[in-house]
Design an enzyme around this catalytic site. Sequence first.
Site, PDB file in Angstrom:
ATOM      1  N   LYS A  24       0.831  -1.208   0.000  1.00 59.57           N
ATOM      2  CA  LYS A  24       0.000   0.000   0.000  1.00 59.57           C
ATOM      3  C   LYS A  24       0.860   1.249   0.000  1.00 59.57           C
ATOM      4  O   LYS A  24       0.566   2.219  -0.706  1.00 59.57           O
ATOM      5  CB  LYS A  24      -0.915  -0.015   1.225  1.00 59.57           C
ATOM      6  CG  LYS A  24      -1.576   1.322   1.566  1.00 59.57           C
ATOM      7  CD  LYS A  24      -2.308   1.240   2.882  1.00 59.57           C
ATOM      8  CE  LYS A  24      -2.837   2.598   3.325  1.00 59.57           C
ATOM      9  NZ  LYS A  24      -1.755   3.529   3.723  1.00 59.57           N
ATOM     10  N   ASN A  25       1.945   1.254   0.796  1.00 60.30           N
ATOM     11  CA  ASN A  25       2.769   2.457   0.945  1.00 60.30           C
ATOM     12  C   ASN A  25       3.710   2.704  -0.227  1.00 60.30           C
ATOM     13  O   ASN A  25       4.454   3.670  -0.222  1.00 60.30           O
ATOM     14  CB  ASN A  25       3.559   2.384   2.251  1.00 60.30           C
ATOM     15  CG  ASN A  25       2.671   2.590   3.466  1.00 60.30           C
ATOM     16  OD1 ASN A  25       1.515   2.986   3.346  1.00 60.30           O
ATOM     17  ND2 ASN A  25       3.199   2.296   4.642  1.00 60.30           N
ATOM     18  N   ARG A  98      -4.065  11.096   2.687  1.00 61.63           N
ATOM     19  CA  ARG A  98      -2.972  12.067   2.727  1.00 61.63           C
ATOM     20  C   ARG A  98      -2.152  12.043   1.437  1.00 61.63           C
ATOM     21  O   ARG A  98      -1.216  12.821   1.279  1.00 61.63           O
ATOM     22  CB  ARG A  98      -2.066  11.779   3.925  1.00 61.63           C
ATOM     23  CG  ARG A  98      -2.790  11.883   5.262  1.00 61.63           C
ATOM     24  CD  ARG A  98      -1.853  11.665   6.431  1.00 61.63           C
ATOM     25  NE  ARG A  98      -0.819  12.673   6.520  1.00 61.63           N
ATOM     26  CZ  ARG A  98      -0.988  13.899   7.014  1.00 61.63           C
ATOM     27  NH1 ARG A  98      -2.172  14.266   7.460  1.00 61.63           N
ATOM     28  NH2 ARG A  98       0.007  14.755   7.052  1.00 61.63           N
ATOM     29  N   CYS A 122      -5.309   8.490   8.776  1.00 63.72           N
ATOM     30  CA  CYS A 122      -5.611   7.958  10.099  1.00 63.72           C
ATOM     31  C   CYS A 122      -5.310   8.969  11.203  1.00 63.72           C
ATOM     32  O   CYS A 122      -4.325   9.707  11.135  1.00 63.72           O
ATOM     33  CB  CYS A 122      -4.810   6.679  10.343  1.00 63.72           C
ATOM     34  SG  CYS A 122      -5.328   5.315   9.279  1.00 63.72           S
ATOM     35  N   ASP A 318       3.820   0.554  12.084  1.00 66.47           N
ATOM     36  CA  ASP A 318       2.605  -0.142  11.656  1.00 66.47           C
ATOM     37  C   ASP A 318       2.583  -1.609  12.073  1.00 66.47           C
ATOM     38  O   ASP A 318       1.550  -2.264  11.940  1.00 66.47           O
ATOM     39  CB  ASP A 318       2.447  -0.040  10.139  1.00 66.47           C
ATOM     40  CG  ASP A 318       2.077   1.365   9.699  1.00 66.47           C
ATOM     41  OD1 ASP A 318       1.186   1.958  10.321  1.00 66.47           O
ATOM     42  OD2 ASP A 318       2.680   1.878   8.745  1.00 66.47           O
ATOM     43  N   VAL A 340       7.355   7.011  16.702  1.00 69.30           N
ATOM     44  CA  VAL A 340       7.082   7.574  15.378  1.00 69.30           C
ATOM     45  C   VAL A 340       5.852   8.464  15.386  1.00 69.30           C
ATOM     46  O   VAL A 340       5.874   9.587  14.882  1.00 69.30           O
ATOM     47  CB  VAL A 340       6.942   6.443  14.338  1.00 69.30           C
ATOM     48  CG1 VAL A 340       6.633   7.020  12.953  1.00 69.30           C
ATOM     49  CG2 VAL A 340       8.223   5.601  14.294  1.00 69.30           C
TER      50      VAL A 340
END
Length: 445
Positions: A24-25, A98, A122, A318, A340
């Site tokens: 996804k990232n 974002r 989020c 994550d 983070v």
Amino acid sequence: MTTDVLVVHGGAPLHGEIRVRGAKNLVSKAMVAALLGDGPSHLYDVPLIRDVEIVRGLLELHGVKVTDGAEHGELVFDTSNVERANVDEINVHAGSSRIPILFCGPLLHKLGHAFIPDLGGCNIGGRPIDFHLQALREMGAVVDKTPSGLDITAPNGLHGTKFELPYPSVGATEQVLLAAVRAHGVTELRNAAVEPEIMDLIAVLQKMGAIIKVHTDRVIEIEGVSRLRGYKHRPIPDRIEAASWAAAALATQGDVYVRGARQADMMTFLNTYTKIGGAFEIEDPGPNSIGGIRFWHPGGELRATALETDVHPGFMTDWQQPMVVALTQARGLSIVHETVYESRLGYTEALNQMGATIQVYRDCLGGTPCRFGRRNFMHSAVIAGPSKLMAADVVIPDLRAGFSHLIAALAAEGTSRVYGVELIKRGYEDFEAKLAALGASVERG
């Protein structure tokens, strides 16, 4: 809404096989990168998740023709007619993701103008875009804040610069890469993020003709070029989703084979998985297999541990939330120090409601103080276990917390109702079908 509720009948181990696709990232960023190319781009193994839908919609609003390719999960991007989008249509996407902030560089190069709506994503902390805007300004951009978003221009084009990030932000590093590859001159970015997804984005840009050098000590040098071509790229697998299923196997005392998971991207996670008592077996890719990793609970008690999240190559933020659910089943006191995001431990309230014993603290409980120390952020947690989890009704606050709540419901005795499961679709492809494939008893409420 009842359609946004998942009823979970927990208490049974997960067994079986699922597959993870492109990260996804990386995928959403590679989609944005297609804007920079003069020719068509092909992206393979794209997961059907909400973030991909959002970026596809934004690209189409800007005149990019996005079509499904011949291969399942392939997207083809035709950027021959990029144009300015209607502000009202862009604002439809305000608050949903974002990713729009990363459109700045490519749109400035193509059109000389970019409009960015209010950003979402989020609710896990401030996540300011100050680093993004400062870098763009130093490259020659002019940023005007309007009531509906950001209006950005580059009257004299973008030019190279020397820029040091105060913190190795993934998003800001991506911003600089996407803006600098076609800027005039050389850009030197210090204290850059070096996550695997960043390296994969660099690989995409290099295929397009970019000149990017990755030096030691988090220094990336980008030599701007006048033109870029399209790309063909198969992204790295999603290491966050892989770790989520691994944690689910551990928390439910199950056995899950994650096809597509890759050892190289998960070494820090695998070390922690072993320390707390989980077992894994790696199948390397072969002529007829994409490979994967089998994760299982080998029996006996899990062991408490101490971990700190950090930028790569540290323990990924994550990974923290799903792993905490597994740690509720470990004997002893586990300590988690989140460095983070400052507000990423709020999800533990729901776990306590289900029978976990988790206390959160403002203090830095890790080995070294972090940037949140001495501030009013609950960013450390102590988990006492093992705890018998019991069913409850829980509301999902964000993507990763949502999957963690789902894991807890699967591990708990009884029937839970998990509200807000649509959020999980932002980052987990077809997760309900995957749960069914692993033998989970779930149904829409």
